[in-house]
Structure formats: structure tokens, C-alpha cells
Design an enzyme around this catalytic site. Sequence first.
Site, mmCIF file in Angstrom:
data_model
loop_
_atom_site.group_PDB
_atom_site.id
_atom_site.type_symbol
_atom_site.label_atom_id
_atom_site.label_comp_id
_atom_site.label_asym_id
_atom_site.label_seq_id
_atom_site.Cartn_x
_atom_site.Cartn_y
_atom_site.Cartn_z
ATOM 1 N N ASP A 1 45.452 30.246 62.813
ATOM 2 C CA ASP A 1 44.722 29.767 61.633
ATOM 3 C C ASP A 1 43.926 28.532 62.043
ATOM 4 O OD1 ASP A 1 45.485 30.267 58.304
ATOM 5 O OD2 ASP A 1 44.151 28.631 58.894
ATOM 6 N N ARG B 1 48.305 23.666 58.033
ATOM 7 C CA ARG B 1 49.059 24.869 57.689
ATOM 8 C C ARG B 1 49.884 25.350 58.891
ATOM 9 N NH1 ARG B 1 46.422 29.449 53.670
ATOM 10 N NH2 ARG B 1 48.028 29.076 52.143
ATOM 11 N N SER C 1 43.168 41.836 54.741
ATOM 12 C CA SER C 1 42.771 41.177 53.495
ATOM 13 C C SER C 1 42.265 42.240 52.525
ATOM 14 C CB SER C 1 41.620 40.207 53.729
ATOM 15 O OG SER C 1 41.749 39.520 54.927
ATOM 16 N N GLU D 1 47.624 45.361 52.198
ATOM 17 C CA GLU D 1 48.987 44.878 51.947
ATOM 18 C C GLU D 1 49.287 44.996 50.450
ATOM 19 O OE1 GLU D 1 51.410 44.063 54.190
ATOM 20 O OE2 GLU D 1 52.309 44.380 52.230
ATOM 21 N N LEU E 1 52.255 43.816 49.111
ATOM 22 C CA LEU E 1 53.369 42.944 48.717
ATOM 23 C C LEU E 1 52.991 42.129 47.480
ATOM 24 C CD1 LEU E 1 52.723 39.718 49.479
ATOM 25 C CD2 LEU E 1 53.097 40.548 51.770
ATOM 26 N N GLU F 1 53.798 38.516 45.501
ATOM 27 C CA GLU F 1 54.395 37.215 45.792
ATOM 28 C C GLU F 1 55.689 37.058 45.012
ATOM 29 O OE1 GLU F 1 51.516 34.026 45.503
ATOM 30 O OE2 GLU F 1 50.034 35.304 46.477
ATOM 31 N N LEU G 1 47.585 48.457 37.891
ATOM 32 C CA LEU G 1 48.710 47.593 37.495
ATOM 33 C C LEU G 1 48.246 46.572 36.449
ATOM 34 C CD1 LEU G 1 50.365 46.943 40.974
ATOM 35 C CD2 LEU G 1 51.382 48.190 39.067
ATOM 36 N N CYS H 1 44.964 38.404 43.290
ATOM 37 C CA CYS H 1 44.445 39.768 43.493
ATOM 38 C C CYS H 1 43.875 40.451 42.256
ATOM 39 C CB CYS H 1 45.555 40.647 44.062
ATOM 40 S SG CYS H 1 45.764 40.380 45.816
ATOM 41 N N ARG I 1 46.883 30.417 42.060
ATOM 42 C CA ARG I 1 45.562 31.030 41.901
ATOM 43 C C ARG I 1 45.480 31.850 40.610
ATOM 44 N NH1 ARG I 1 44.857 33.239 47.983
ATOM 45 N NH2 ARG I 1 47.103 33.490 47.750
HETATM 46 C C1 UDX Z 1 49.866 41.947 42.984
HETATM 47 C C2 UDX Z 1 50.349 43.374 43.244
HETATM 48 O O1 UDX Z 1 51.557 43.617 42.512
HETATM 49 C C3 UDX Z 1 50.562 43.583 44.741
HETATM 50 O O2 UDX Z 1 50.908 44.946 45.003
HETATM 51 C C4 UDX Z 1 49.276 43.225 45.490
HETATM 52 O O3 UDX Z 1 49.473 43.339 46.887
HETATM 53 C C5 UDX Z 1 48.852 41.820 45.161
HETATM 54 O O4 UDX Z 1 48.692 41.669 43.733
HETATM 55 P P1 UDX Z 1 51.023 39.552 42.822
HETATM 56 O O5 UDX Z 1 49.717 39.105 42.241
HETATM 57 O O6 UDX Z 1 51.628 38.760 43.925
HETATM 58 O O7 UDX Z 1 50.911 41.067 43.351
HETATM 59 O O8 UDX Z 1 52.124 39.579 41.639
HETATM 60 P P2 UDX Z 1 52.488 40.605 40.472
HETATM 61 O O9 UDX Z 1 53.954 40.708 40.418
HETATM 62 O O10 UDX Z 1 51.736 41.865 40.558
HETATM 63 O O11 UDX Z 1 52.056 39.797 39.150
HETATM 64 C C6 UDX Z 1 50.689 39.548 38.844
HETATM 65 C C7 UDX Z 1 50.575 38.866 37.509
HETATM 66 O O12 UDX Z 1 50.924 39.752 36.442
HETATM 67 C C8 UDX Z 1 51.520 37.650 37.345
HETATM 68 O O13 UDX Z 1 50.848 36.609 36.674
HETATM 69 C C9 UDX Z 1 52.655 38.201 36.506
HETATM 70 O O14 UDX Z 1 53.317 37.207 35.786
HETATM 71 C C10 UDX Z 1 51.895 39.166 35.602
HETATM 72 N N1 UDX Z 1 52.726 40.245 35.047
HETATM 73 C C11 UDX Z 1 53.328 41.138 35.883
HETATM 74 C C12 UDX Z 1 52.848 40.370 33.668
HETATM 75 O O15 UDX Z 1 52.301 39.573 32.896
HETATM 76 N N2 UDX Z 1 53.596 41.409 33.162
HETATM 77 C C13 UDX Z 1 54.205 42.331 33.964
HETATM 78 O O16 UDX Z 1 54.850 43.242 33.426
HETATM 79 C C14 UDX Z 1 54.077 42.188 35.371
HETATM 80 P P1 ADP Z 2 45.748 35.294 51.366
HETATM 81 O O1 ADP Z 2 46.434 35.155 50.049
HETATM 82 O O2 ADP Z 2 44.737 36.419 51.392
HETATM 83 O O3 ADP Z 2 46.678 35.332 52.534
HETATM 84 P P2 ADP Z 2 45.186 32.500 51.965
HETATM 85 O O4 ADP Z 2 44.073 31.635 51.450
HETATM 86 O O5 ADP Z 2 46.593 32.167 51.582
HETATM 87 O O6 ADP Z 2 44.797 33.984 51.541
HETATM 88 O O7 ADP Z 2 45.147 32.529 53.565
HETATM 89 C C1 ADP Z 2 44.023 32.797 54.326
HETATM 90 C C2 ADP Z 2 44.063 31.913 55.591
HETATM 91 O O8 ADP Z 2 43.035 32.340 56.475
HETATM 92 C C3 ADP Z 2 43.826 30.421 55.336
HETATM 93 O O9 ADP Z 2 44.951 29.675 55.804
HETATM 94 C C4 ADP Z 2 42.547 30.095 56.149
HETATM 95 O O10 ADP Z 2 42.606 28.819 56.765
HETATM 96 C C5 ADP Z 2 42.570 31.195 57.196
HETATM 97 N N1 ADP Z 2 41.253 31.490 57.770
HETATM 98 C C6 ADP Z 2 40.106 31.760 57.113
HETATM 99 N N2 ADP Z 2 39.104 32.040 57.990
HETATM 100 C C7 ADP Z 2 39.631 31.937 59.236
HETATM 101 C C8 ADP Z 2 39.122 32.123 60.566
HETATM 102 N N3 ADP Z 2 37.845 32.470 60.786
HETATM 103 N N4 ADP Z 2 39.970 31.942 61.618
HETATM 104 C C9 ADP Z 2 41.259 31.603 61.403
HETATM 105 N N5 ADP Z 2 41.803 31.419 60.184
HETATM 106 C C10 ADP Z 2 41.016 31.592 59.107
#
Ligand code: UDX
Ligand code: ADP
Length: 485
Positions: A52, A57, A148, A179, A181, A183, A245, A294, A364
Site C-alpha cells: 500500500d 496504514r 475491487s 469479493e 465479504l 464487514e 441485497l 458498496c 462510509r
Molecule cells: C455488502 C455485501 O453484503 C457484501 O456481500 C459486499 O461484498 C459488500 O457490501 P457490507 O456493506 O460490508 O457488505 O455490509 P452488509 O451487511 O451488507 O450491510 C450493509 C448495510 O445494510 C448496513 O448499513 C446494514 O446495517 C444494512 N442492513 C443490512 C439493513 O439495514 N438491514 C438488513 O437486513 C441488512
Molecule cells: P476497500 O474497502 O475497497 O478495501 P480501502 O479504501 O479500505 O478500500 O483500501 C484501498 C487501499 O488501496 C488504500 O489503503 C489505498 O491507500 C490503497 N491504494 C490506492 N491506490 C494504490 C496504489 N496505486 N498502490 C498501492 N496502494 C494503493
Amino acid sequence: MDALQDRFKSQKLSTSPVKVTKICCIGAGYVGGPTCAVIALKCPHIQVTIVDLNEARVDAWNSEDFKLPIYEPGLEEVVRKARGRNLFFSTDVDKGIQDADLIFVSVNTPTKKSGVGAGFAADLNYVELATRRIAAVANSSKIVVEKSTVPCRTAESMRTILEANSKPGCHFDILSNPEFLAEGTAISDLFAPDRVLIGSLQTPEGIAACVALKDVYKNWVPAEKVLTVGLWSSELSKLAANAMLAQRISSINALSAICEATGANIDEVAHAVGKDTRVGPKFLKASVGFGGSCFQKDILNLVYLSESLHLPEVAAYWRQVVEMNEYQKRRFAKTVVDTLFNTITGKRIAVLGFAFKADTGDTRESAAISLIRDFQDERALVNVYDPQVPHDQIWLDLQEASPRLPIEQIKKQVTICPSALEACRNAEAVVIATEWAEFREIDWEAVYKNMNKPAFVFDGRLLVDAEKLRKIGFKVTSIGRGERL
Ligand code: UDX
Ligand code: ADP
């Protein structure tokens, strides 16, 4: 032998799948960090280096006391086991690229803030810079994996950049491996994914690269869970999964407004609807609005894509999912103002939770940001508490939400508190914005004693036992519940 390898053999390809022994991940964020830490844990024979540009970080990932830059349950244990063994964090991006057989690109792709597609399209500047760096420094062939979340056809752009800039003898195969996953549950999602999706060009080289990556996942993911598809299908599937979703949440939130107006109970409605096996019970929890890096971004991407493809009806359909979410956040803030006798000027409001969901420190698109901005606009005083979000991040988000207010003004109106109990002291109302388990277990009797009366609770997450709180004396309003106060 799985179907992909069968196909690979039957085509008698000249290209053999690479045996991946060294992986580099560009981007040590919420996606790259946990994903590649788990790959390192599960594949001790593969050396994984996460690079990175952000030195602070990387230092945090390398910190002796394991104060990692992101909070994610179970992550520390994974990093403790693998770091220094076959997992490394570094700012030496070029060396990471040069040493690797396979490179994950896991950089940030925020929504564009200016220029063409501002507010909708993804800002691919970071992806492009990372791709150009790969082309500039690689001195052997590589598999480059887009991790990404990106708009459809980004892989094509990456390929064009790599081909136009590569050194003689260097060949690049591009894969899409989105991905999924979430959070807060990232580690368990990575340990036991519902599926792993790999998109490739359907050429001998593309299929060979796909087999190589599939072999990495096969170290812990059952082969039948690894889905191999075309590049565009893979890219679109990620946007589609998130859009669907989010659409469920906006649907249930739209129904929550009807429940409040009619006296129905949204949890009962969601339970009854979710019992239908065709619908299923998950992602039907009404809330103050979805957040996260996302959902909104991916839907806006889909809207932008639909408009670019001259499909305005499709664009309007998906746009409505985001609009409903904005409406839900505004509606909740308005309920607070209306209930507090139509004014919150000078009143103290405790906001519990700032992260976009529980078990993460990520803010975010968090609903808490919009709520606090709306309360500030009404000239309320806000106390905020979150167990994981760093204070600097809260100030950064609030400043971004109200760019015209000087930070000193924001700091006059908002106080960050060290505990939920402190945040609620002398407040008129408590607003639950994030579903942290600890808010359910607060000593609500003590909270009540320290608050001005009447003491209001607004539950934006259907978290607390409203009846129990009413017995203490609180006036409780919950999302999607008809009976007020
Ligand atoms: C989401 C997708 O679930 C995941 O597959 C993708 O890779 C990234 O985006 P994330 O944003 O980390 O994951 O969390 P998620 O559990 O999906 O929750 C998203 C938002 O929806 C949160 O603010 C959560 O509180 C809200 N939520 C979720 C609701 O309000 N109600 C629900 O029933 C579920
Ligand atoms: P995500 O949720 O998609 O993982 P983040 O903002 O948490 O996004 O992480 C993205 C990371 O990528 C940051 O830590 C940023 O510094 C790094 N990054 C962005 N551009 C480059 C690059 N050209 N080379 C190396 N690291 C990078």
C-alpha cells in the site's frame, strides 16, 4: 477432476496453468487486508505480500501490538498466525509486483465527485494508476486479478493498459474475482464463502489463469463453490448481488413507513414474508437506512451503466432503491424533530453509534452522518459515541457532510463522548443509529436518571426492548412500529 480442468485438458492447451507461489495484493484496505491475510493463513506454501502507498496504514498492519488499521472480529488472530511466516505488509509496491506470479488489485473505487458521471460513475483513477504501475515495473508474466468492485468492462481497460505498456516477453492475464465479504463478518465469510466467483476470458490463456487462481482457493474452499464464468458476467454479478441485497432493504424500509402509518409491526411483517422459502429471512431488517462502501456506490454504477446503454427505465428502477434509502434517513430525522415538539434547537441529542453497521469501525455512507447533519441543521447539540470509530474519522465525516460550516462551528455543536452513558447525560433524546450489541445492554435505568424529562428513545435499528424501556419511563419510537411513545 473438475469441469474446468477437464476442459483445460481436452483443449490440449499450449499454456499450462501457473503454479502460484507468490501473491501480491495492491491495497491494504477493508477488502485487500482481510482477504489476503486469510489466503496466507490457508495457503502456508504461498508467500503473500500486501502493499500500500499509505505508510501509516502499512505500519499499523505491521505494528508489534497488533493495533491493525481496521477493526474486524477474528482478523487479529489470522494476522498473528500468518504475519512474518508467509504474510508480509510493505510500502514497496514495485518489489511486490515484480516478485509475484499473481497480483490482486484491491484499491479504492469511490464514486466520482466531479467530471463526467459525477455522483454516479466509479472513480477508476486508483485502479488505473495501480495497473499502470504493474505494466511499468513487471519484468515477467503475471496474472492480474481485479478484486475491487468495478464497473463492467474495467478488466478490458486494464488489459488495454497492460498490453500497451508491457515489456517484451511479459504477458498479462486478467481475471475478475469480486469479493463478497461483508464487514463485521469478513473473516467467517472468507473462511466459508457462499461462493467464489472467477471471471476470465474464454481463451486458453484465460482459462489457464482461471485454473491457477481456482487452485489457490481450493486449499480451503470446496471446488463446487468456485464458480467460473466469463469476465463480464463476473463483473456484473458483483454489482447485481449488491443491488439486489440493497433492494431488499429498501423494500422493507418502504414497508416500515406503511407500518408506522397503520399500526402494523415491521418485524412481524418481515418474519411472515421471510418464512416463504422463495423469499427467505435474511436482509429484511428495517433500519434507519443502509450504509457501507458498496451498496450505494454499486447501484449508482448500475444506474450509470444502464443510462450509458440507453436503458432509462432500468436506470430509474435501480435509482429508486437509493432514493428510498435517502428518504428513510430523512424520514427518521424528521420523526425525531416532530416528536420533540417540532423543534430541537438548543436541545441535546445523544447519537449512539457512528459506524455504518455493528462490528466495524467503517463509517462510509453511514446513516449516522446524515442524521447528525440534519440535527445540526436544526441547531441541536449532538453527543455522539461509537465503540470503534476513531475520533478523527468522525470529524472528517462531519466536515465532509457540512462543507460550508467551519470545523470550529461543528465542534461547538457536536461532542464525541467516551461511553454511551456519558453521551446520554443531560440529553433530551437518545437516537440509536448503529446496532452495537452493547447498546442493548446499557444500564437504561441509569441513562434515564441522567436525562432531561420527558426522555425519548428513537430506535433506528429495532435493537432495544421498547416495552422494557417504556416501563422505566422512556417515550420510545421504533422504526416500523405503529404505536408511538
Ligand atoms: C455488502 C455485501 O453484503 C457484501 O456481500 C459486499 O461484498 C459488500 O457490501 P457490507 O456493506 O460490508 O457488505 O455490509 P452488509 O451487511 O451488507 O450491510 C450493509 C448495510 O445494510 C448496513 O448499513 C446494514 O446495517 C444494512 N442492513 C443490512 C439493513 O439495514 N438491514 C438488513 O437486513 C441488512
Ligand atoms: P476497500 O474497502 O475497497 O478495501 P480501502 O479504501 O479500505 O478500500 O483500501 C484501498 C487501499 O488501496 C488504500 O489503503 C489505498 O491507500 C490503497 N491504494 C490506492 N491506490 C494504490 C496504489 N496505486 N498502490 C498501492 N496502494 C494503493
